[in-house]
Design an enzyme around this catalytic site. Sequence first.
Site, PDB file in Angstrom:
ATOM      1  N   HIS A  86      -0.146  -0.349  -7.095  1.00  0.00           N
ATOM      2  CA  HIS A  86      -1.129   0.379  -7.910  1.00  0.00           C
ATOM      3  C   HIS A  86      -0.598   1.743  -8.317  1.00  0.00           C
ATOM      4  O   HIS A  86       0.234   2.335  -7.619  1.00  0.00           O
ATOM      5  CB  HIS A  86      -2.472   0.510  -7.185  1.00  0.00           C
ATOM      6  CG  HIS A  86      -2.465   1.360  -5.953  1.00  0.00           C
ATOM      7  ND1 HIS A  86      -2.753   2.720  -5.968  1.00  0.00           N
ATOM      8  CD2 HIS A  86      -2.232   1.060  -4.659  1.00  0.00           C
ATOM      9  CE1 HIS A  86      -2.700   3.202  -4.738  1.00  0.00           C
ATOM     10  NE2 HIS A  86      -2.374   2.213  -3.913  1.00  0.00           N
ATOM     11  N   ASP A  88      -2.958   4.258  -9.529  1.00  0.00           N
ATOM     12  CA  ASP A  88      -3.976   5.289  -9.353  1.00  0.00           C
ATOM     13  C   ASP A  88      -3.727   6.009  -8.036  1.00  0.00           C
ATOM     14  O   ASP A  88      -3.091   5.475  -7.128  1.00  0.00           O
ATOM     15  CB  ASP A  88      -5.377   4.692  -9.388  1.00  0.00           C
ATOM     16  CG  ASP A  88      -5.609   3.660  -8.290  1.00  0.00           C
ATOM     17  OD1 ASP A  88      -4.821   2.694  -8.220  1.00  0.00           O
ATOM     18  OD2 ASP A  88      -6.571   3.807  -7.497  1.00  0.00           O
ATOM     19  N   GLU A 151      -7.212   0.904  -7.135  1.00  0.00           N
ATOM     20  CA  GLU A 151      -7.084   0.514  -5.732  1.00  0.00           C
ATOM     21  C   GLU A 151      -7.789   1.495  -4.815  1.00  0.00           C
ATOM     22  O   GLU A 151      -8.347   1.100  -3.781  1.00  0.00           O
ATOM     23  CB  GLU A 151      -5.597   0.416  -5.357  1.00  0.00           C
ATOM     24  CG  GLU A 151      -5.319  -0.316  -4.055  1.00  0.00           C
ATOM     25  CD  GLU A 151      -5.391   0.575  -2.823  1.00  0.00           C
ATOM     26  OE1 GLU A 151      -5.433   0.044  -1.702  1.00  0.00           O
ATOM     27  OE2 GLU A 151      -5.403   1.821  -2.985  1.00  0.00           O
ATOM     28  N   ASP A 175       2.426  -1.365   0.050  1.00  0.00           N
ATOM     29  CA  ASP A 175       1.427  -0.297   0.122  1.00  0.00           C
ATOM     30  C   ASP A 175       0.975  -0.049   1.550  1.00  0.00           C
ATOM     31  O   ASP A 175      -0.202   0.174   1.802  1.00  0.00           O
ATOM     32  CB  ASP A 175       0.221  -0.667  -0.765  1.00  0.00           C
ATOM     33  CG  ASP A 175      -0.745   0.491  -0.961  1.00  0.00           C
ATOM     34  OD1 ASP A 175      -0.346   1.652  -0.728  1.00  0.00           O
ATOM     35  OD2 ASP A 175      -1.894   0.238  -1.357  1.00  0.00           O
ATOM     36  N   HIS A 438      -2.827  10.375   1.325  1.00  0.00           N
ATOM     37  CA  HIS A 438      -4.154  10.991   1.154  1.00  0.00           C
ATOM     38  C   HIS A 438      -4.193  12.437   1.655  1.00  0.00           C
ATOM     39  O   HIS A 438      -5.280  13.014   1.754  1.00  0.00           O
ATOM     40  CB  HIS A 438      -5.251  10.180   1.856  1.00  0.00           C
ATOM     41  CG  HIS A 438      -5.503   8.836   1.243  1.00  0.00           C
ATOM     42  ND1 HIS A 438      -6.682   8.153   1.411  1.00  0.00           N
ATOM     43  CD2 HIS A 438      -4.736   8.038   0.461  1.00  0.00           C
ATOM     44  CE1 HIS A 438      -6.627   6.994   0.768  1.00  0.00           C
ATOM     45  NE2 HIS A 438      -5.432   6.912   0.187  1.00  0.00           N
TER      46      HIS A 438
END
Length: 465
Positions: A86, A88, A151, A175, A438
Amino acid sequence: MVNWLAEVEQRKEQLFEDLFRLLRVPSVREDDKATAEAPVGPGPKAALEEFMKMAQEDGFETKQFGPWAGRVEVGSGEQLLGILGHVDVVPVGTGWDTNPFEPVVKDNRIYARGSSDDKGPTVAAYFAIKLLRELGYEFNQRIHLIVGTDEESGWQCMHHYFQHAEMPDFGFSPDAVFPIINGEKGNVSLTLSMASKAQEGAQHLVAFDGGLRENMVIQDVTATVKGLQPSVADLYADFLNEHDLKGHVDINGDEAVFTLVGKAAHGSTPEKGRNAATYLARFLVEFAFDNHAADDFITLLATELHEDFTADKVGVAHHHDVMGDVSMNVGIVSYRAEKGGHIVLNFRFPEGTTPEVMGERFAKTLSHYDFELAVGESKEPHYVPADDPLVATLLEVYENQTGLKGHEMTIGGGTYGRLMPRGVAYGALFPDSIDTMHQANEFLAIDDLLRATAIYAEAIYRLTR
């Protein structure tokens, strides 16, 4: 025998060029900018189009499925290998030392939002296919490298894609981590809502806000309180020092505005972060507020939800011998005096429990609080047995290139691997990698990028024989 790592290292600058052009596209979901042409905002759509353009420039066949997803096509054969990534990324948040969308190479690391989640790993898999083609290998099975744009939120991209496209027979998502993730816990969020109800009290909670996404540990929180004494500033400073936290309070007349900075982390591993919202609540819980909803809101955060990572205090704990424990993350909190509050909790759960059971147990355990509970849409647990040929092959490749023993693993995070009946997650982080997904100052170690690309090259070669 091919020295896969050496082949990748010879092409390092080309790999960087491909990755950097994608990292420079800000691709955070922005619902306030959504249109029919860009349903999750312009950024993810732009990143997808940049990836498709890159593949077309490299001479690959591509197909795009509206603004949601696209794929790179190569090979021929009866079986279809899917590689799902992904483009995003999660919101930037605060605390960055560099521009998150201008990749910076420092200390043998690539700093940028999306470097490790998931543009770096996705480009590594893409570059592995390029490398195999350049070395003259034929793909004896079909390959679809599928790229999504949602995602980090609702996976609408892949729901759309698989409504219009063939499901791979087997595959992996780059991922997560090596050696392999062949088990993924279920995922569900519970939302608690508390209506505003006045009562007598000395202090008034005006507002309390924290959280960017339910799958992120809250890093920053603010709260506005009226009716506190000026001495609260010293009390708050002592609290921050005691817990080794950063923050401050601004006092204007009878109003105090508190800020607190914790540590972000992926919502599937809340124990790796420090949740700013529950810590600030632990300070404010000592004050009696003039609203039942405020008291319930603060007390819940401070006592029942603070660092209850396995959901034991809220009655939802469950253990599975292979898949492990339930995990709970306090992801989004909001309170307004005139409206009340809401708290969004994200749970990752193994086989043996369900969202319905979790919701019932949660409500029963905390029935002495006044809230309404809503159970969101869920993803069920997913597991591919360790003796499946896909798992066995990927572990063998990992062992060949690292010299380390491969083994099966289950995570709380959800990857696109679970979308395929025989799907797993495979890299790109290693057991000794520093995980900054994150978080502020997200990075991918260059050595990890090169090693992962080499592993993907051999894996794709082996899986398409």
